[in-house]
Design an enzyme around this catalytic site. Structure first.
Site, PDB file in Angstrom:
ATOM      1  N   THR A 143      25.200  33.538  22.955  1.00 47.94           N
ATOM      2  CA  THR A 143      24.474  34.805  22.849  1.00 47.94           C
ATOM      3  C   THR A 143      24.824  35.774  23.978  1.00 47.94           C
ATOM      4  O   THR A 143      24.965  35.385  25.125  1.00 47.94           O
ATOM      5  CB  THR A 143      22.973  34.518  22.870  1.00 47.94           C
ATOM      6  N   GLY A 182      20.460  28.587  28.638  1.00 45.38           N
ATOM      7  CA  GLY A 182      19.785  27.467  29.287  1.00 45.38           C
ATOM      8  C   GLY A 182      20.739  26.699  30.180  1.00 45.38           C
ATOM      9  O   GLY A 182      21.923  26.548  29.851  1.00 45.38           O
ATOM     10  N   GLY A 405     -12.966  29.084  24.370  1.00 45.45           N
ATOM     11  CA  GLY A 405     -12.539  29.245  25.755  1.00 45.45           C
ATOM     12  C   GLY A 405     -11.782  28.018  26.259  1.00 45.45           C
ATOM     13  O   GLY A 405     -10.844  28.146  27.050  1.00 45.45           O
ATOM     14  N   THR A 426      12.497  33.098  17.209  1.00 43.85           N
ATOM     15  CA  THR A 426      13.625  34.036  17.336  1.00 43.85           C
ATOM     16  C   THR A 426      14.873  33.418  17.954  1.00 43.85           C
ATOM     17  O   THR A 426      15.914  34.072  17.972  1.00 43.85           O
ATOM     18  CB  THR A 426      13.225  35.292  18.155  1.00 43.85           C
ATOM     19  N   GLU A 428      17.829  30.167  18.242  1.00 38.85           N
ATOM     20  CA  GLU A 428      18.560  29.380  17.226  1.00 38.85           C
ATOM     21  C   GLU A 428      18.514  30.115  15.876  1.00 38.85           C
ATOM     22  O   GLU A 428      18.368  29.483  14.831  1.00 38.85           O
ATOM     23  CB  GLU A 428      17.962  27.979  17.098  1.00 38.85           C
TER      24      GLU A 428
END
Lengths: 689, 689
Positions: A143, A182, A405, A426, A428
């Site tokens: 990417t 990554g 909560g 969003t 892969e």
């Protein structure tokens, strides 16, 4: 099927369900439950980013020591060549820690997977052993900031120079820098870098190179600029970063040259002549990443549902007339409406995922490439990744809210499940783009079958044939056909609980939506002067609907096939009921379509919602059984409320008993039941009789 | 209305829209834009929790110096007694930093607000000045671990002893500890503590006391145990904590005794005899918090939409045939389907919120309490809080996904908007419980009007009257009635763009759903042997639907009233179009109901979706104008992509031009357009002609 629903939770039913869910890679699942049920693999809350990165780095190496990381690699280099096991193993790690799952996915799935699939034996021999042990941490640098969905348009270039017999890797501008990578910001020492291959003045499209990015001391290599993506919404244990290359020299043999080779003199050769086909063949080998993300999303969803179901089974809120204790939250219809259809869908997707992993294992493990099977696998992987990840986002959000909560506090796990999985929709492959990919496959299948029909005008004939031509086979195809064929009488006389009717409804919708999309595309194409882009764009919503209805059918059929594998009669009865809920709540969610197209009468539409509510009532006693069957070890849950809430409720019950026996003042609960709580309306609304 | 849609973005139109949006408290909004447009109020990414808490603590005090914090307090103690301004000011702070908004909301809205509303003059004189300047940071200790939604059932006790003339404040068990209390873990020095008041052996329900919890050095007071809620999904600048009291002695005069007094001898007195009515009167004064949360959710939504719209207006992805550059993301129909209806709803909710703030200001500022008006205000506040916060959760999630991987990076703001607002759907009233509250109001209104009808059987008559009895007036009521009355002819002949038709459709649905719920409740109540709880629970989903349809109508009417205040013809035309989109996309989302109940024919149902798509096309050129009109200062955005993406796209365009002019290799874009991108299907599908 004469089996009856178990009357109450029963460990034997839970165990039988676990067996069916564990499926073909039960051994891998059981192994993970033992090996990883160790406190060091449990998530840690409130870490700083450096702390999270350091911990996940360390665990990645420790994970290698379990042997699980070699599952997907060839036996020759220390692996066990078990693709399905490898993906299942990632699905299990996802229960523990999603940063670890992603970091491992990058190292062994993407980086290691690319070296295996795109490289040659010399790369395998030199690097795979170190990749498996994480001695060589690596990145998958595909990417770019400017291109994520359309990776064929990457702007990084790698230009061959026959004089030096090296490549020149270069990032021409900021939009071409590698982004979200990554392992890049901290640990990676090498990267598989994707770039446009240029040789002898010709471009040959995107290829991949193995490029060192850091030396052993962690210093970036000459010409490599490494940036840090910084804090993210989640997955802060993963060191995502940015890579830019300033005319970096890459030796010729570092081209991963399985699909395309550059000779010393710069001559380009490939067994696949068409550049686009070559590119998609390269990508196709990487389908495992997409399948893994879908599986991991499923794991996070199961954990979130277990937390919400167990909390809702213990937590009480609001008194009701005639009841000694406050109402258990799971007893509220609206709470069931949130949890149970999500649980049914989670089961459905689990079975579909299992089928997908099996297909992946068989197709990619076959000695000969079956191109049609590979295309179907890719489409199925894309579609299920979409379904799993959007379902995860919605369900974890719902589970968070269902815990109030408590759900917002990190100590109850849901916050990290939500934050960590959020990007799954969003990365892969962006879900919307993947839906379009699935739709494109359906449209192409249609065209292949009917493209030559004169004017495409024989609508009735076409509609009849579409089922055969387009509907991909699923594992349950034979069974499904028998059930569909057995549907008796006219549509509106058939019980909505008839599995055949449900299957036929899903099929019919898929076929009709696809047929309509094609009609509209054809009409658009014949509009004089229309902008090419608009032909498609004007009906883009309809086209994506074809993919959604297709995925729904695949998933329902997988559920039916899953039930077929269940031999315990009571577990099976429970699955049948849950499958009814999946089918009918899916139809209910798209009820407008069924009404608009005359598939449901208004009266039957109303009956549908009543039937869904009835199923919720019947499944209510089994909520806990259904989540227990996921067999998630306690060590992985790291959720305070499922440990603590029970004692709190007991303390309150004891206090109330004390008050009733004559403690301080008027009992709080008894005093106000009749007039103040939110359920009081039922009293006020009931006519005086 | 003869005005026409502006043909392109125009600063004058933007300014006119901003004027209408700014509304009654335009002065406060403009003031905030100037005073807070300072880098120190911008969000900071990647802080540790101690860093975030320290920064937000400091800013809370600095905020006091701007004078804005006194808006909601009486003039006598340094305030300006401007309730509407106070709520608007919180809405503006929410654009900057949501932790700061919540911390300020706790200090001035909840803690300070409780002292004002529940205390007496002696409390005001002693504490308000220090509260306004934050010299006395405080907590609002209502919620307990065991009771959040049903606060009337709190288990903390405060027992009066006439001998010592003090109260004994006590936490009997863990479920009774105060939980999620803002300002508790670090900064708070006092707390307004809610507990069951017991005196002379009698309980008098929940009351509030001012209780010191820390001395000036930060040491917990004797008997007070302070816990830390630790890391949360978001809002990590707020120090949420837990408070337990071990027989803490509280002086008699620390009871906030506006609604109930305890004399020295322990005699209890109150001007409101009924305990439940008293309790809800006390809570009623605190409605401002709920209104503030709705407003803050609106601000976060606007910011998220501006980011997604501006990114989508710049970002390009996928080439298309015949186009020189890749397609701008906002040009895709499916992207418009995500962004534009959300934008229309955001406008609609903004106008509804403005109306609510106005009502709050007028009702709570009136010299005499109008009980009916107060009840309507509470119902409206509950309903809009639900609508605003769920819309925020959905929209920010969608905006995050619309920005792809960029949306996941903290530097692009969406991650924190999402994490920080997530709890809004369950705090200040759980949304599902609030919906039930709204529904209860509708059912009660119905019963008040028709409870005495013989057997409730005259259904037709009842149905006719319901509109008048139940439909609360909104600001636009007269106008709405005229538009509804002007609808010509039979339903299916009327244009769906007729505002009167839209309004009538919303009204009709609300009335019908309510009527049906009542019929089913009555039927349930007459079922022999039914468990009381089940009468209501069996139709709980239907009952909540009454609230949803009610809120939808209120919001549409507010939009119509908002348009009426717009004098610029082009801005007004744009708002009219946007209102069409809000109305029709809302109907589309519930299309099944309209079809099932014969309100839409199937043909008209299909036309509805086509009309929505047509509105998207018409509004596409104005997306940027619509978000610019929010007038959010650049200093508050703290979003890298809206600064950087433009330059990246220009760099790529320049590169492409260079390649076309004869740079390296074949142009990447041109080479692959025809076959590889996801839009290619349009080519393949187009018949050869």
């Amino acid at each position: 099927m004469t089996s009856t629903l178990p009357s109450q939770p029963d460990p034997a039913v839970t165990a039988a369900l676990t067996d069916v869910l564990d499926g073909r890679w039960a051994e891998v699942r059981r192994g993970a439950r033992e090996q990883l049920a160790d406190p060091r693999f449990a998530p840690v809350y409130g870490e700083t980013i450096p702390e999270a990165r350091a911990r996940v780095s360390r665990l990645t190496t420790e994970l290698a020591a379990t042997g699980a990381t070699g599952l997907g690699f060839p036996v020759a280099y220390g692996g066990t060549d078990d693709q399905g096991g490898s993906v299942t193993s990632i699905e299990m790690i996802a229960f523990c820690d999603l940063s670890l799952m992603v970091k491992g996915g990058v190292q062994w799935g993407l980086f290691g997977g690319a070296v295996v699939a795109l490289g040659s034996q010399r790369h395998h021999e030199k690097y795979l052993a170190d990749i498996i042990t994480n001695a060589l941490p690596g990145c998958f640098a595909m990417t770019e900031t400017g291109h994520g969905s359309d990776v064929q348009q990457l702007r990084t270039t790698c230009t061959y120079d026959p004089v030096t017999e090296t490549f020149d890797l270069h990032t021409p501008h900021d939009a071409a820098r590698k982004d979200y990578i990554g392992n890049a910001a901290q640990d990676g020492r090498m990267a598989v870098v994707f770039a446009q291959l240029i040789t002898q003045g010709q471009r040959h499209g995107v290829h991949a190179w193995l490029v060192p990015i850091r030396d052993e001391d962690g210093t970036p290599c000459p010409g490599v600029t490494i940036g840090d993506d910084g804090p993210k919404a989640g997955l802060n244990g993963v060191d995502n970063g940015r890579l830019s290359f300033d005319h970096v020299t890459v030796p010729r043999d570092m081209l991963l040259d399985h699909y395309g080779q550059v000779a010393a003199d710069g001559t380009y050769t490939s067994s696949i002549e068409n550049e686009t086909r070559r590119f998609f063949s390269m990508l196709g080998t990487l389908v495992r990443g997409r399948v893994s993300v879908g599986g991991a999303a499923g794991s996070a969803t199961k954990l979130a549902l277990e937390i919400a179901v167990r909390y809702g089974d213990t937590r009480r809120q609001f008194a009701a007339p005639g009841e000694e204790r406050e109402i258990v939250v799971n007893d509220y219809l609206v709470h069931q409406r949130k949890l149970l259809p999500a649980l049914a869908t989670t089961y459905a997707l689990h079975f579909a995922q299992g089928e997908l992993v099996s297909t992946l294992h068989d197709v990619q493990g076959a000695s000969e490439l079956d191109e049609k099977a590979q295309r179907e696998l890719e489409s199925r992987a894309a579609g299920l990744k979409v379904a799993q990840t959007w379902h995860a986002t919605r369900t974890i959000q719902m589970a968070r809210e269902a815990c109030g909560g408590q759900g917002y506090l990190s100590e109850n796990r849901l916050a990290s499940l939500k934050a960590d999985t959020d990007v799954f929709t969003t990365f892969e492959g962006d879900n919307t783009v993947l839906l379009q990919l699935v739709a494109k496959g359906l449209l192409t299948g249609y065209r292949d079958a009917f493209g030559s029909l004169d004017g495409w005008g024989k609508a009735a004939f076409v509609a009849e044939q579409v089922r055969e031509a387009v509907l991909e086979r699923t594992a349950a195809r034979g069974l499904v056909q028998r059930l569909v064929d057995a549907v008796p009488g006219r549509d509106e006389d058939v019980s909505m609980l008839d599995r055949g009717w449900q299957l036929a409804a899903f099929e019919d919708r898929e076929r009709h939506v696809l047929d309509g999309a094609i009609r509209r595309l054809r009409k658009g194409a014949s509009t004089p002067g229309i902008r090419q882009f608009d032909i498609f764009n004007n009906v883009q919503d309809h086209v994506l609907r074809t993919a959604e209805t297709h995925i729904d059918r695949i998933v329902l059929e997988a559920f039916v096939a899953g039930i077929e594998r269940c031999t315990d009669p009571r577990a099976r009865a429970l699955l049948e009921k849950l499958c009814d809920l999946y089918a009918l709540s899916t139809i209910e969610a798209d009820k407008a379509w069924f009404l608009e197209h005359g598939r449901l009468t208004p009266a039957r539409g109303k009956a549908l919602s009543a039937t869904v509510n009835q199923l919720l009532r019947e499944l209510r006693p089994h909520m806990r059984t259904l989540v227990d069957a996921f067999a998630i070890p306690d060590e992985w849950k790291a959720c305070a409320i499922i440990e603590e809430e029970h004692d709190r409720q007991e303390a309150m019950a004891a206090e109330d008993a004390r008050i009733r026996a004559g403690g301080y003042g008027t009992p709080a609960v008894a005093a106000s039941v009749a007039t103040t709580d939110a359920t009081a309306t039922e009293l006020e609304m009931a006519p005086a009789q």
